[in-house]
Design a protein around this motif. Structure first.
Motif, mmCIF file in Angstrom:
data_model
loop_
_atom_site.group_PDB
_atom_site.id
_atom_site.type_symbol
_atom_site.label_atom_id
_atom_site.label_comp_id
_atom_site.label_asym_id
_atom_site.label_seq_id
_atom_site.Cartn_x
_atom_site.Cartn_y
_atom_site.Cartn_z
ATOM 1 N N GLU A 77 0.827 -1.205 0.000
ATOM 2 C CA GLU A 77 0.000 0.000 0.000
ATOM 3 C C GLU A 77 0.863 1.257 0.000
ATOM 4 O OE1 GLU A 77 -4.019 -1.897 2.105
ATOM 5 O OE2 GLU A 77 -2.569 -0.794 3.337
ATOM 6 N N LEU A 131 -5.123 1.201 -0.673
ATOM 7 C CA LEU A 131 -5.863 0.095 -0.078
ATOM 8 C C LEU A 131 -5.842 -1.085 -1.031
ATOM 9 C CD1 LEU A 131 -7.856 -0.782 2.262
ATOM 10 C CD2 LEU A 131 -9.701 -0.013 0.750
ATOM 11 N N ILE A 172 -9.184 7.013 1.719
ATOM 12 C CA ILE A 172 -8.833 5.609 1.902
ATOM 13 C C ILE A 172 -9.361 5.082 3.234
ATOM 14 C CG2 ILE A 172 -6.895 4.018 2.253
ATOM 15 C CD1 ILE A 172 -7.453 4.698 -0.684
ATOM 16 N N ARG A 190 -11.680 1.899 3.349
ATOM 17 C CA ARG A 190 -11.319 0.727 4.143
ATOM 18 C C ARG A 190 -12.520 0.228 4.950
ATOM 19 N NH1 ARG A 190 -6.402 -1.268 5.417
ATOM 20 N NH2 ARG A 190 -5.390 0.619 4.614
ATOM 21 N N ARG A 211 -14.916 -1.320 2.550
ATOM 22 C CA ARG A 211 -14.428 -2.632 2.104
ATOM 23 C C ARG A 211 -14.878 -3.718 3.067
ATOM 24 N NH1 ARG A 211 -8.092 -4.265 2.320
ATOM 25 N NH2 ARG A 211 -8.652 -4.158 4.532
#
Length: 346
Positions: free
Chosen positions: A42, A55, A218, A222, A225
């Motif tokens: 990353e 990510l 991000i 995250r 995700r």
């Protein structure tokens, strides 16, 4: 039978160096942020693109969908090219997951003209959805792997800044675009608020894509995700192959482009096939087979019998994609078999 597989660059096999790196990878629980190999990947991705953070995600589709979710709210509108991957190939995720609607614009060889983007931005009016995001794609898959140049990307970047609308780039094959233009990806994507790129296409890693952007973006991606089931545990095994991909597979993309040109010119010389050579800029070649008298299904079936694989691309079109597991002899053999099939078809 060993096939000459030209269906996609997603069929690439990991290199021996990748396999060894995966076997040796130092791992931890990535959901807890404890996988050191993932963290290194990353950090490297963020540095390459000049962004604050990155990510690791399982797929390019998830990366694109996370970006839209992170940039928008339900009821917003997203400007996309009419045949963009995020609109055409992602199972209606923009509506089903993010609850946004699309404003589609027909591009020129996949490139969105800045003037049309400006015209598509909604005025402030209670009757209209908010224009919340502009999505670009480079290279453009459905247009045949065509490249959006730096000038075009800068022009749309300036529109985004002017109207305070973020821009997300589906850069699944952005390293192919950068290779074609002779530019670092950091320069080519400097005006993008977020970028997704694939490790598992021309870069030949077995799995994984990256999403890069600001640290705040991000952090939100995250969390999203995890919501979508993309939180992975000892993902360093995947990340290790991705590191090798970034370190060893970028410079050789020019070979894929050269072979795609060799294939395209060979196909264009076969009676019954039509290829727009101006669109053959990277590693994708699209051929119109209508004049052969064969349907794509029959054409591809006959081709498979001769040990060559390609993909239907809608209508009378067939797509061929070069990659690291295709060499010059494969191109010559494929052209010979295709010429034979076309001659018999006529």
């Amino acid at each position: 039978m060993k096939y000459i597989d030209l269906r996609s660059d997603t069929v690439t096999q990991p290199t021996e160096e990748m396999r060894q790196a995966m076997a040796r990878a130092e791992v931890g629980d990535d959901v807890y942020g404890e996988d050191p190999t993932v963290r290194r990947l990353e950090e490297k991705a963020a540095e390459l693109f000049g962004k604050e953070a990155a990510l690791l995600v399982p797929s390019g589709t998830m990366g694109n969908q996370l970006a839209v979710l992170a940039h928008t709210q339900r009821g917003d509108e997203v400007i996309v090219e009419a045949e963009a991957h995020v609109f055409f190939y992602e199972v209606g995720g923009l509506g089903a997951l993010a609850g946004v609607q699309t404003r589609t614009i027909r591009g020129e060889k996949g490139v969105l003209p800045a003037a049309r983007v400006r015209e598509a931005i909604r005025l402030s009016d209670i009757h209209f959805p908010r224009t919340a995001l502009i999505c670009l794609e480079n290279t453009h898959n459905r247009a045949g792997g065509t490249v959006m140049g730096l000038q075009e990307m800068e022009a749309i970047g300036q529109i985004g800044k002017e109207y305070q609308i973020p821009i997300h780039l589906d850069g699944a094959r952005i390293f192919n675009a950068a290779t074609y233009l002779g530019l670092p990806v950091k320069v080519l994507t400097k005006d993008m608020d977020s970028v997704m790129f694939c490790l598992s296409k021309g870069l030949a890693a077995p799995i994984g894509s990256m999403l890069v952007g600001s640290a705040q973006f991000i952090a939100r991606a995250r969390r999203l995700r995890k919501m979508l089931g993309g939180g992975m545990r000892q993902a360093g095994i995947i990340a290790a192959a991705g590191m090798v991909a970034l370190e060893t597979m970028v410079e050789r993309l020019a070979e894929d482009h050269r072979r795609a040109r060799q294939l395209a010119e060979g196909l264009a010389a076969i009676p019954g096939l039509k290829v727009d050579l101006e669109r053959v800029q990277t590693n994708i070649v699209v051929a119109d087979i209508m004049a052969t008298g064969l349907s794509p299904a029959v054409f591809l079936g006959k081709l498979k019998e001769q040990g060559v694989l390609a993909a239907a691309f809608g209508g009378n079109l067939v797509r061929f994609v070069t990659h690291k597991d295709i060499d010059d002899l494969d191109i010559d053999q494929a052209l010979m078999e295709i010429e034979r099939i076309c001659r018999k078809g006529r």
